[in-house]
Design a protein around this motif. Structure first.
Motif, PDB file in Angstrom:
ATOM      1  N   ALA A 123      -6.666   7.853  -7.963  1.00 18.03           N
ATOM      2  CA  ALA A 123      -7.840   8.733  -7.947  1.00 18.03           C
ATOM      3  C   ALA A 123      -7.578   9.234  -6.512  1.00 18.03           C
ATOM      4  CB  ALA A 123      -9.038   7.968  -8.002  1.00 18.03           C
ATOM      5  N   LEU A 124      -7.083   8.480  -5.417  1.00 22.61           N
ATOM      6  CA  LEU A 124      -7.030   9.038  -4.126  1.00 22.61           C
ATOM      7  C   LEU A 124      -5.657   9.833  -4.104  1.00 22.61           C
ATOM      8  CD1 LEU A 124      -7.374   8.770  -0.953  1.00 22.61           C
ATOM      9  CD2 LEU A 124      -5.663   6.961  -1.060  1.00 22.61           C
ATOM     10  N   ALA A 125      -4.834   9.707  -4.995  1.00 19.10           N
ATOM     11  CA  ALA A 125      -3.542  10.822  -4.920  1.00 19.10           C
ATOM     12  C   ALA A 125      -3.990  11.953  -5.407  1.00 19.10           C
ATOM     13  CB  ALA A 125      -2.486  10.343  -5.774  1.00 19.10           C
ATOM     14  N   ARG A 126      -4.893  12.142  -6.263  1.00 19.83           N
ATOM     15  CA  ARG A 126      -5.589  13.333  -6.992  1.00 19.83           C
ATOM     16  C   ARG A 126      -6.493  13.974  -5.901  1.00 19.83           C
ATOM     17  NH1 ARG A 126      -6.274  10.393 -12.063  1.00 19.83           N
ATOM     18  NH2 ARG A 126      -4.185  10.877 -13.296  1.00 19.83           N
ATOM     19  N   LEU A 127      -7.089  12.950  -5.293  1.00 17.00           N
ATOM     20  CA  LEU A 127      -8.123  13.643  -3.981  1.00 17.00           C
ATOM     21  C   LEU A 127      -7.221  14.408  -3.027  1.00 17.00           C
ATOM     22  CD1 LEU A 127     -11.159  13.026  -3.030  1.00 17.00           C
ATOM     23  CD2 LEU A 127      -9.800  12.137  -1.592  1.00 17.00           C
ATOM     24  N   VAL A 128      -6.160  13.708  -2.721  1.00 20.54           N
ATOM     25  CA  VAL A 128      -5.526  14.038  -1.627  1.00 20.54           C
ATOM     26  C   VAL A 128      -4.871  15.349  -1.984  1.00 20.54           C
ATOM     27  CG1 VAL A 128      -2.979  13.715  -0.513  1.00 20.54           C
ATOM     28  CG2 VAL A 128      -4.951  11.941  -0.212  1.00 20.54           C
ATOM     29  N   TRP A 129      -4.433  15.532  -3.093  1.00 22.84           N
ATOM     30  CA  TRP A 129      -3.724  16.752  -3.693  1.00 22.84           C
ATOM     31  C   TRP A 129      -4.770  17.887  -3.780  1.00 22.84           C
ATOM     32  CZ3 TRP A 129       0.463  19.344  -4.658  1.00 22.84           C
ATOM     33  CH2 TRP A 129       0.585  20.504  -5.423  1.00 22.84           C
ATOM     34  N   ASP A 178       0.884  -1.083   0.060  1.00 22.39           N
ATOM     35  CA  ASP A 178      -0.098   0.019   0.012  1.00 22.39           C
ATOM     36  C   ASP A 178       0.856   1.321   0.163  1.00 22.39           C
ATOM     37  OD1 ASP A 178      -2.356  -1.562  -0.125  1.00 22.39           O
ATOM     38  OD2 ASP A 178      -2.905  -1.308   1.878  1.00 22.39           O
ATOM     39  N   LEU A 179       2.043   1.141   0.703  1.00 26.32           N
ATOM     40  CA  LEU A 179       2.796   2.310   0.665  1.00 26.32           C
ATOM     41  C   LEU A 179       3.353   2.830  -0.598  1.00 26.32           C
ATOM     42  CD1 LEU A 179       4.768   1.595   4.091  1.00 26.32           C
ATOM     43  CD2 LEU A 179       3.068   3.433   3.726  1.00 26.32           C
ATOM     44  N   ALA A 180       3.826   1.470  -1.222  1.00 21.32           N
ATOM     45  CA  ALA A 180       4.436   1.645  -2.410  1.00 21.32           C
ATOM     46  C   ALA A 180       3.345   2.210  -3.794  1.00 21.32           C
ATOM     47  CB  ALA A 180       4.990   0.329  -2.877  1.00 21.32           C
ATOM     48  N   SER A 181       2.162   1.649  -3.431  1.00 23.76           N
ATOM     49  CA  SER A 181       1.340   1.826  -4.365  1.00 23.76           C
ATOM     50  C   SER A 181       0.857   3.265  -4.350  1.00 23.76           C
ATOM     51  CB  SER A 181       0.029   1.072  -4.275  1.00 23.76           C
ATOM     52  OG  SER A 181       0.328  -0.279  -4.401  1.00 23.76           O
ATOM     53  N   PHE A 182       0.620   3.872  -3.033  1.00 29.70           N
ATOM     54  CA  PHE A 182       0.375   5.342  -3.167  1.00 29.70           C
ATOM     55  C   PHE A 182       1.557   6.195  -3.525  1.00 29.70           C
ATOM     56  CE2 PHE A 182       0.163   9.489  -1.160  1.00 29.70           C
ATOM     57  CZ  PHE A 182      -1.298  10.043  -1.653  1.00 29.70           C
ATOM     58  N   GLY A 183       2.759   5.875  -3.089  1.00 27.66           N
ATOM     59  CA  GLY A 183       4.137   6.399  -3.650  1.00 27.66           C
ATOM     60  C   GLY A 183       3.957   6.393  -5.106  1.00 27.66           C
ATOM     61  N   PHE A 184       3.721   5.439  -6.006  1.00 22.04           N
ATOM     62  CA  PHE A 184       3.797   5.273  -7.270  1.00 22.04           C
ATOM     63  C   PHE A 184       2.567   6.389  -7.790  1.00 22.04           C
ATOM     64  CE2 PHE A 184       5.836   1.287  -7.136  1.00 22.04           C
ATOM     65  CZ  PHE A 184       7.250   1.422  -7.358  1.00 22.04           C
ATOM     66  N   ALA A 185       1.428   6.364  -7.037  1.00 17.90           N
ATOM     67  CA  ALA A 185       0.481   6.979  -7.503  1.00 17.90           C
ATOM     68  C   ALA A 185       0.641   8.553  -7.434  1.00 17.90           C
ATOM     69  CB  ALA A 185      -0.745   6.639  -7.071  1.00 17.90           C
ATOM     70  N   ALA A 186       1.073   8.763  -6.339  1.00 14.56           N
ATOM     71  CA  ALA A 186       1.466  10.061  -5.881  1.00 14.56           C
ATOM     72  C   ALA A 186       2.776  11.041  -7.021  1.00 14.56           C
ATOM     73  CB  ALA A 186       2.098  10.431  -4.402  1.00 14.56           C
ATOM     74  N   ASN A 187       3.380   9.948  -7.181  1.00 10.34           N
ATOM     75  CA  ASN A 187       4.505  10.353  -8.231  1.00 10.34           C
ATOM     76  C   ASN A 187       3.867  10.557  -9.493  1.00 10.34           C
ATOM     77  OD1 ASN A 187       7.434  10.948  -8.784  1.00 10.34           O
ATOM     78  ND2 ASN A 187       7.421   8.970  -9.837  1.00 10.34           N
ATOM     79  N   GLU A 188       2.822   9.979 -10.140  1.00  8.08           N
ATOM     80  CA  GLU A 188       2.234   9.871 -11.273  1.00  8.08           C
ATOM     81  C   GLU A 188       0.988  10.915 -11.419  1.00  8.08           C
ATOM     82  OE1 GLU A 188       3.179   8.250 -14.315  1.00  8.08           O
ATOM     83  OE2 GLU A 188       4.767   7.708 -13.040  1.00  8.08           O
ATOM     84  N   ALA A 189       0.517  11.150 -10.240  1.00  4.69           N
ATOM     85  CA  ALA A 189      -0.584  12.370 -10.277  1.00  4.69           C
ATOM     86  C   ALA A 189       0.027  13.477 -10.499  1.00  4.69           C
ATOM     87  CB  ALA A 189      -1.194  12.151  -8.711  1.00  4.69           C
ATOM     88  N   ASP A 190      -1.133  14.427 -11.109  1.00  7.35           N
ATOM     89  CA  ASP A 190      -0.751  15.586 -11.457  1.00  7.35           C
ATOM     90  C   ASP A 190      -0.220  16.496 -10.423  1.00  7.35           C
ATOM     91  OD1 ASP A 190      -2.077  14.748 -13.876  1.00  7.35           O
ATOM     92  OD2 ASP A 190      -3.868  15.510 -13.312  1.00  7.35           O
ATOM     93  N   GLY A 191      -0.357  16.325  -9.176  1.00  7.21           N
ATOM     94  CA  GLY A 191       0.085  17.467  -8.122  1.00  7.21           C
ATOM     95  C   GLY A 191       1.533  17.029  -7.673  1.00  7.21           C
ATOM     96  N   ASN A 192       1.911  17.833  -6.925  1.00  9.92           N
ATOM     97  CA  ASN A 192       3.429  17.819  -6.529  1.00  9.92           C
ATOM     98  C   ASN A 192       3.460  17.260  -5.036  1.00  9.92           C
ATOM     99  OD1 ASN A 192       6.006  18.220  -6.017  1.00  9.92           O
ATOM    100  ND2 ASN A 192       6.311  20.406  -6.374  1.00  9.92           N
ATOM    101  N   ILE A 193       3.411  16.021  -4.768  1.00 10.57           N
ATOM    102  CA  ILE A 193       3.271  15.707  -3.394  1.00 10.57           C
ATOM    103  C   ILE A 193       4.554  15.013  -2.776  1.00 10.57           C
ATOM    104  CG2 ILE A 193       2.361  13.800  -1.912  1.00 10.57           C
ATOM    105  CD1 ILE A 193       0.077  14.000  -3.733  1.00 10.57           C
TER     106      ILE A 193
END
Length: 149
Positions: free
Chosen positions: A125-131, A13-28
């Motif tokens: 979708a979660l990474a974008r929502l978090v952003w 889960d940590l890795a999945s969110f990390g990859f998603a955050a890296n790919e999402a449009d925001g700067n996380i």
């Protein structure tokens, strides 16, 4: 830049969110903790988290409710009783359709509840929502500071 602390004991889960955050449009900027105790250390700026340049106070925290040692509920209760701990939005993750957990987390002042993503598109979708949530809160803090000047 949005500083996010993800508290989860599942490394995939940590890795999945990390990859998603890296790919999402925001700067996380993602920091992780694998237990409630580690998250508490992080927020207290103690132990290996003492350097705030490397471990900034997060703008937003994502919390797995079902951690192995101390459940996320214990962390939320600790946060409510800790006046010196900075307040930031806390979004909780748990099993889908766990209404009891949702209600309990919200009573402990969690800011939102989301079912644990089951595929990479849901992590994105979660990474974008978090952003989005982080940017709204950041703007609210900025406007609040300007209003007090």
């Amino acid at each position: 830049m949005l500083d996010v602390l993800l508290v989860d004991d599942d490394h995939s889960d940590l890795a999945s969110f990390g990859f998603a955050a890296n790919e999402a449009d925001g700067n996380i900027w993602l920091q992780t903790a694998s237990s409630s105790g580690e998250a508490m250390e992080y927020l207290r700026s103690s132990g290996k988290y003492a350097d705030r340049k490397l471990h900034p106070i997060p703008d937003l925290l994502i919390l797995d409710l079902h951690l192995a040692r101390m459940a996320g509920f214990g962390f939320l209760a600790w946060r409510m009783k800790s006046p010196r701990i900075p307040r930031m939005p806390v979004l909780v993750l748990s099993a889908p359709r766990d209404e009891g957990a949702t209600g309990r987390a919200l009573r402990l002042k969690a800011d939102g509840y989301f079912p644990r993503p089951e595929c990479f598109e849901q992590w994105m979708a979660l990474a974008r929502l978090v952003w989005g949530v982080g940017m709204i809160r950041s703007e609210e803090r900025r406007v609040g500071k300007e209003g007090r000047s």
